[in-house]
Design an enzyme around this catalytic site. Sequence first.
Site, PDB file in Angstrom:
ATOM      1  N   HIS A 122      45.782  62.967  47.126  1.00 20.18           N
ATOM      2  CA  HIS A 122      46.758  63.263  48.182  1.00 20.18           C
ATOM      3  C   HIS A 122      46.117  63.969  49.380  1.00 20.18           C
ATOM      4  CE1 HIS A 122      46.761  66.996  45.728  1.00 20.18           C
ATOM      5  NE2 HIS A 122      46.936  67.585  46.883  1.00 20.18           N
TER       6      HIS A 122
ATOM      7  N   HIS B 208      48.903  79.042  50.509  1.00 21.88           N
ATOM      8  CA  HIS B 208      49.841  78.463  49.549  1.00 21.88           C
ATOM      9  C   HIS B 208      49.287  78.590  48.143  1.00 21.88           C
ATOM     10  CE1 HIS B 208      47.165  75.115  50.439  1.00 21.88           C
ATOM     11  NE2 HIS B 208      47.827  74.215  49.747  1.00 21.88           N
TER      12      HIS B 208
END
Lengths: 274, 127
Positions: free
Chosen positions: A123, A186
Site C-alpha cells: 500500500h 501515526h
Amino acid sequence: MPLIFAGVCSHAPGITGRRLLADPDVRDDFYAAFDDLRTALEAARPDAVVVIAAEHFANFFMDNMPSFAIGMADHYEGPIEDSDWLAIDKTVVPGNRDLSQRFITEVMKGSDVSYAEEWRFDHGIMVPLHFLTPRYDLPVIPVNINCQGPPLTPLHRAWAFGESIRAAADALPERLAVIGTGGISHWPATPDSGKINEPWDRDFLDRWARNDRDALLDYDDQQLYADAGQGGFEIRTFIAVSAAAGGAPGTVHFYAPIPIFAVGCTVATYDLAA
Amino acid sequence: MSLYAVQKFLYRLNRDPDAQAAYRADRRASTSSFDLTDEEREALVEPDIGLLFHLGVNGQILMHFAALHHIEWAAYLRLMREGIETHGPVREGVYAVTGYEGVDAHAASLGHRTTRSEERKQDHECP
C-alpha cells in the site's frame, strides 16, 4: 534535465480500504487534494516518477535489510495485500529498467544503495499511485528507506540520500519527478491506530515547508517514537524529498487528521522554480 | 529465536501466493521449517492475533496477516487490545522499546484525553 517536480503525500491503506467509513466531507477534500497533485504532476510532463516510500516488509526483511533500495525492473506487481481489503485491484505497474540502472548508477556516486530487480508494491506505493497515476501509465522508479526495522536509516543519511537523488535526476536527460510518501505521526496497525498527534504534525510540516534542514534533522528516534509513533519514523521519506528539492520552499496543500485512515492526511509540494 | 522466525514466516506468507496456498492447505505443516516455540506455532495456526501482537510482531506484518484472514479492521484492533489485556505488555520488538502497555498508557503519555470507553465506542461505530 533538472528535477522537474517534488511532492509528498500520505499512503495509509485506510485511505482506500476504509474510504466508506470516513467522514465524506473531509475525505472528499483530501481526495480533491490528491487530484490536484496528479494534475500538477501531469502538467510537469515527467518521463518517470521516483516514488520514495517506506515499505512495510513487502520486499525487505531483517535477514538483509537495506538502508536504501532502488528498483531496477521493467515492471512491478502490486498490491501484495488482499485486493478487497485495500480496495485496489492487483495490477502491473510499468518501470523502466534502463532508466533505473542509469539513475541508480548516478545515485551511487553519493549514497550507498541496494538495487532490486524484483519488487512487489504494498500500500505504501499502491495508494499514492492509485491517485496519481490511476491508469498506471507512467513508469515508476521505486525507492525505499528503512523506516520499519530498527536500526533505522539515520535522518541525516536520509537527507544525504535525497541530495544524491537530486544529483542523479539532474544528471540524466529524462524528466524525473519525485514523490515521497509516508506518515507523519501515526500508530499504524497497532491498538492505537487512529491516534494522530496533530500539533506535532503541524510543527513538522512547518519545518518541511520552510525546508529547514537543521530543524528537519532535529529529531531523536526515541522521542519521535513517543510523540509520533512507529509511523512517525516515516518522516525519512519526507526529509529525503526536502533534500532533493535543494532548499526550495514548500506548500502544504492539505492536512487533516482522519482517524479512520489512521494518519494525518497530507498533500504538499515544493516550488522548484522558486 | 524466535520473534525473528515468527515474523519471517509471516513476511513470506504475506507476499508469496505459494506460501499462502501451503498455509491454507495445512497451516501447521506450513510452519514446520521454522524454528518456533509451541506457543508461537499455535498463535500462527489459530490464528491468535492478540498473542502475536503481545509476542512483538510488528503491526505492519500483523496487519497484512489479519487481512489475509479477512479480519475486519475494528476486530483487528480489538484483538490486539485483548492480547495486551490477556498476556501483558508487548514482550519484544519495536513496540517494547518504550514499553507498549496499551491504549490508555499511550493516550496518557501524549496528554490525550481519549479514554478506554471512548476507544471502545469508536470501535463499535466501525462496522
